[in-house]
Write a protein that holds these residues in place. Structure first.
Motif, short mmCIF file in Angstrom:
data_model
loop_
_atom_site.label_atom_id
_atom_site.label_comp_id
_atom_site.label_asym_id
_atom_site.label_seq_id
_atom_site.Cartn_x
_atom_site.Cartn_y
_atom_site.Cartn_z
N HIS A 104 0.83 -1.22 0.00
CA HIS A 104 0.00 0.00 0.00
C HIS A 104 0.86 1.27 0.00
O HIS A 104 0.42 2.31 -0.45
CB HIS A 104 -0.95 -0.01 1.21
CG HIS A 104 -0.24 -0.02 2.52
ND1 HIS A 104 0.47 -1.11 2.99
CD2 HIS A 104 -0.11 0.95 3.47
CE1 HIS A 104 0.98 -0.83 4.17
NE2 HIS A 104 0.66 0.41 4.48
N LEU A 105 2.10 1.17 0.50
CA LEU A 105 2.97 2.35 0.55
C LEU A 105 3.41 2.79 -0.85
O LEU A 105 3.83 3.91 -1.06
CB LEU A 105 4.20 2.07 1.42
CG LEU A 105 3.89 1.70 2.88
CD1 LEU A 105 5.15 1.31 3.62
CD2 LEU A 105 3.20 2.89 3.57
N PHE A 106 3.31 1.86 -1.81
CA PHE A 106 3.68 2.18 -3.19
C PHE A 106 2.45 2.51 -4.04
O PHE A 106 2.56 2.78 -5.24
CB PHE A 106 4.46 1.01 -3.82
CG PHE A 106 5.78 0.83 -3.14
CD1 PHE A 106 6.88 1.58 -3.54
CD2 PHE A 106 5.92 -0.03 -2.06
CE1 PHE A 106 8.09 1.46 -2.90
CE2 PHE A 106 7.14 -0.16 -1.40
CZ PHE A 106 8.22 0.58 -1.82
N MET A 107 1.28 2.47 -3.40
CA MET A 107 0.03 2.81 -4.08
C MET A 107 -0.79 3.69 -3.14
O MET A 107 -1.92 3.35 -2.79
CB MET A 107 -0.77 1.53 -4.36
CG MET A 107 -0.08 0.50 -5.19
SD MET A 107 -1.15 -0.97 -5.23
CE MET A 107 -0.88 -1.57 -6.86
N LYS A 157 10.65 8.86 -4.24
CA LYS A 157 9.86 9.40 -3.14
C LYS A 157 9.37 8.25 -2.24
O LYS A 157 9.41 8.33 -1.03
CB LYS A 157 8.66 10.15 -3.73
CG LYS A 157 8.27 11.39 -2.96
CD LYS A 157 7.21 12.18 -3.71
CE LYS A 157 7.78 13.06 -4.82
NZ LYS A 157 6.85 13.50 -5.81
N LEU A 158 8.89 7.17 -2.86
CA LEU A 158 8.20 6.13 -2.10
C LEU A 158 9.15 5.10 -1.48
O LEU A 158 8.86 4.58 -0.39
CB LEU A 158 7.17 5.42 -3.00
CG LEU A 158 6.04 6.32 -3.53
CD1 LEU A 158 5.10 5.53 -4.44
CD2 LEU A 158 5.24 6.93 -2.37
N LEU A 159 10.27 4.80 -2.15
CA LEU A 159 11.17 3.75 -1.63
C LEU A 159 11.68 4.07 -0.21
O LEU A 159 11.58 3.21 0.68
CB LEU A 159 12.32 3.50 -2.59
CG LEU A 159 11.99 2.58 -3.79
CD1 LEU A 159 13.02 2.72 -4.90
CD2 LEU A 159 11.91 1.11 -3.35
N GLY A 184 11.16 2.22 3.58
CA GLY A 184 12.34 1.64 4.23
C GLY A 184 13.35 1.05 3.25
O GLY A 184 14.22 0.26 3.64
N TYR A 185 13.26 1.44 1.96
CA TYR A 185 14.17 0.85 0.96
C TYR A 185 14.98 1.93 0.23
O TYR A 185 15.19 1.85 -0.99
CB TYR A 185 13.40 -0.03 -0.02
CG TYR A 185 12.74 -1.17 0.70
CD1 TYR A 185 13.45 -2.32 1.00
CD2 TYR A 185 11.42 -1.07 1.17
CE1 TYR A 185 12.87 -3.35 1.73
CE2 TYR A 185 10.83 -2.09 1.89
CZ TYR A 185 11.56 -3.22 2.17
OH TYR A 185 10.99 -4.24 2.89
N GLY A 186 15.44 2.93 0.99
CA GLY A 186 16.23 4.01 0.42
C GLY A 186 17.53 3.51 -0.20
O GLY A 186 18.15 4.21 -1.01
N ARG A 187 17.95 2.29 0.11
CA ARG A 187 19.23 1.78 -0.43
C ARG A 187 19.10 1.29 -1.88
O ARG A 187 20.11 0.98 -2.53
CB ARG A 187 19.79 0.67 0.45
CG ARG A 187 18.91 -0.56 0.53
CD ARG A 187 19.33 -1.45 1.69
NE ARG A 187 18.30 -2.41 2.04
CZ ARG A 187 18.23 -3.63 1.55
NH1 ARG A 187 19.11 -4.03 0.67
NH2 ARG A 187 17.27 -4.45 1.92
N VAL A 188 17.87 1.21 -2.41
CA VAL A 188 17.71 0.84 -3.83
C VAL A 188 18.19 2.00 -4.69
O VAL A 188 17.81 3.15 -4.45
CB VAL A 188 16.23 0.52 -4.14
CG1 VAL A 188 16.00 0.36 -5.64
CG2 VAL A 188 15.77 -0.73 -3.39
N HIS A 189 19.03 1.73 -5.68
CA HIS A 189 19.47 2.79 -6.61
C HIS A 189 18.40 2.94 -7.68
O HIS A 189 18.14 1.97 -8.41
CB HIS A 189 20.78 2.43 -7.30
CG HIS A 189 21.87 2.06 -6.34
ND1 HIS A 189 22.54 3.00 -5.61
CD2 HIS A 189 22.39 0.86 -6.00
CE1 HIS A 189 23.44 2.39 -4.84
NE2 HIS A 189 23.36 1.08 -5.06
#
Ligand SMILES: C[S@@+](CC[C@H](N)C(=O)[O-])C[C@H]1O[C@@H](n2cnc3c(N)ncnc32)[C@H](O)[C@@H]1O
Length: 418
Positions: free
Chosen positions: A49-52, A140-142, A146-151
């Motif tokens: 839901h955090l990505f939608m 914005k959403l990653l 909790g997935y700020g480490r994704v490039h």
């Protein structure tokens, strides 16, 4: 003008979210989309839901629901967060291990977060998209999830992303009409490319494993994705056969041309039916029949029809996207796959063909002959698909059908002697 869907945020109740997520996981298991603990664990860990944020939690956690986030001026989807069912299926195909490096082509955020769970803290995830709006949204959403480490970066997937190569897995989440040479170049030894590959107009989620110098696939499922833009874009050709008040019928061609006037004339002329005696239970899949027809029919198209055209009986097909069709360009004739119920309860259906044009009966009979061949020799079996760079000599190719594309030669080989 393109339309971006605004993000209007719902504030969900955490207990409700957990319950919906468990329901979705149970459904994905039932559908066979989740097959391993690893994928189940990843889906349990990431807040879909955090990505939608613009969707209700019920929709966000519906197994078959895709959220279209951007459309072009004609309303055609340019970007989406894919349905959880196909995401889970493709992640199972990818077999992503902890500590590995993965490139995702086509971003939405959610799938990259699932991949980040699968590779764990010791792995690395890069997601690229050709569209800056999509990357802005993912960036914005990653971190919120909790997935700020994704490039996440803007790039045309046709070139891969050389700076972080090699990758153990390349997961393509946009329909490709070919493999890009860059993907093969950037793939680590023993690596795997999972891609929605369009073969003669039908799209299959295919997992290519690097075996020595070859790319080999034994696992497929029919799927639908938005088509690739940029350097890898390959348009299909739609020949309109009938058009009026929402009733549209057309032939989708991935290769070659047809005499549109003659084919239109063929559709309004008398048709010829042929029946195979081969049946299928209601709701059961027949992906392997479609793949067999893709490999066995000498000239192939898809007959696409809107619901209005099907409801009024302009054609006896069941798919908007299209049903397998045998073309005979020389005879200006074609025959498409159809079905009829064999019992009043409509629980079992028989495959048949409807032919049109001067050779209507002949093409319809040729199509059902191939349906019978599938039933007799190949039903329930999967072929082997291999990809060879263009320029590979015929002698190096295994026995089977060869489909040519601009960068690769694909071979489809069915097991023999059932
Ligand atoms: C189905 S969406 C991706 C879904 C996403 N992986 C998810 O998490 O659900 C397909 C995306 O591919 C992108 N795309 C189209 N052509 C592309 C290209 N040549 N290179 C990279 N991305 C592309 C579109 O902009 C779109 O955002």
């Amino acid at each position: 003008m393109t339309t971006l869907r605004p993000m209007v945020t719902h504030t969900p109740d955490p207990a409700r979210i957990d319950a919906l997520r468990e329901e979705m996981i149970a459904e994905l298991r039932k559908l066979g989309a989740i097959r391993t603990e690893a994928v189940e664990k990843a889906i349990r860990a990431v807040g879909r839901h955090l990505f939608m944020p613009e969707e209700t939690p019920e929709k966000a956690y519906a197994a078959e629901h895709a959220l279209i986030t951007k459309r072009d001026e004609n309303g055609v989807s340019l970007s989406s967060v894919s349905a959880a069912r196909i995401q889970a299926f493709m992640l199972e195909q990818a077999d992503i291990r902890p500590g590995t490096r993965v490139l995702e082509i086509g971003s939405g955020g959610y799938n990259a977060a699932l991949i980040a769970e699968l590779v764990g803290p010791g792995g690395e995830v890069t997601t690229i998209d050709i569209d800056p709006d999509v990357i802005d949204r993912a960036k914005k959403l990653l971190p919120v999830a909790g997935y700020g480490r994704v490039h996440a970066l803007v790039a045309d997937g046709a070139e891969g992303e050389p700076t972080r190569a090699p990758y153990d897995r390349i997961v393509v989440t946009v329909e490709a009409a070919d493999l890009a040479p860059a993907w093969a170049d950037q793939l680590a030894p023993g690596g795997r490319i999972v891609v929605p590959l369009r073969l003669r107009g039908l799209t299959w989620s295919v997992a290519f494993q690097r075996e020595n110098d070859d790319l080999v696939a034994r696992d497929f499922e029919v799927c639908g994705f938005v088509p690739m833009r940029g350097a890898g874009a390959r348009d299909e050709h739609l020949v309109v056969l009938h058009d009026g008040e929402g009733e549209e019928v057309g032939l989708r061609l991935d290769e070659g041309q047809v005499d549109a006037g003659q084919m239109r004339k063929a559709l309004v002329g008398p048709g010829a039916e042929a029946w195979s005696g081969v049946t299928l239970g209601l709701g059961l899949p027949y992906d392997d029949l479609e793949l067999w027809l893709v490999s066995a029919l000498p000239e192939f198209a898809l007959l696409a029809a809107t619901r209005a055209a099907r409801d009024r009986g302009v054609v006896a097909s069941w798919s908007r996207r299209g049903v397998a069709t045998l073309l005979d360009r020389g005879a200006c004739s074609f025959a498409y796959l159809t079905m009829r119920p064999t019992t009043p309860e409509r629980k079992v259906f028989e495959f048949g063909a409807v032919g049109h044009g001067p050779k209507a009966a002949r093409v319809a009979e040729q199509l059902v002959t191939q349906v019978r061949a599938w039933d007799r020799d190949h039903r329930g079996h999967k072929p082997e698909l291999r990809a060879f760079p263009v320029g590979t000599g015929d002698r190096r190719l295994p026995a089977g059908t060869v489909l040519e594309s601009s960068a690769f030669r694909f071979t489809i080989s069915w097991p023999v002697g059932r």
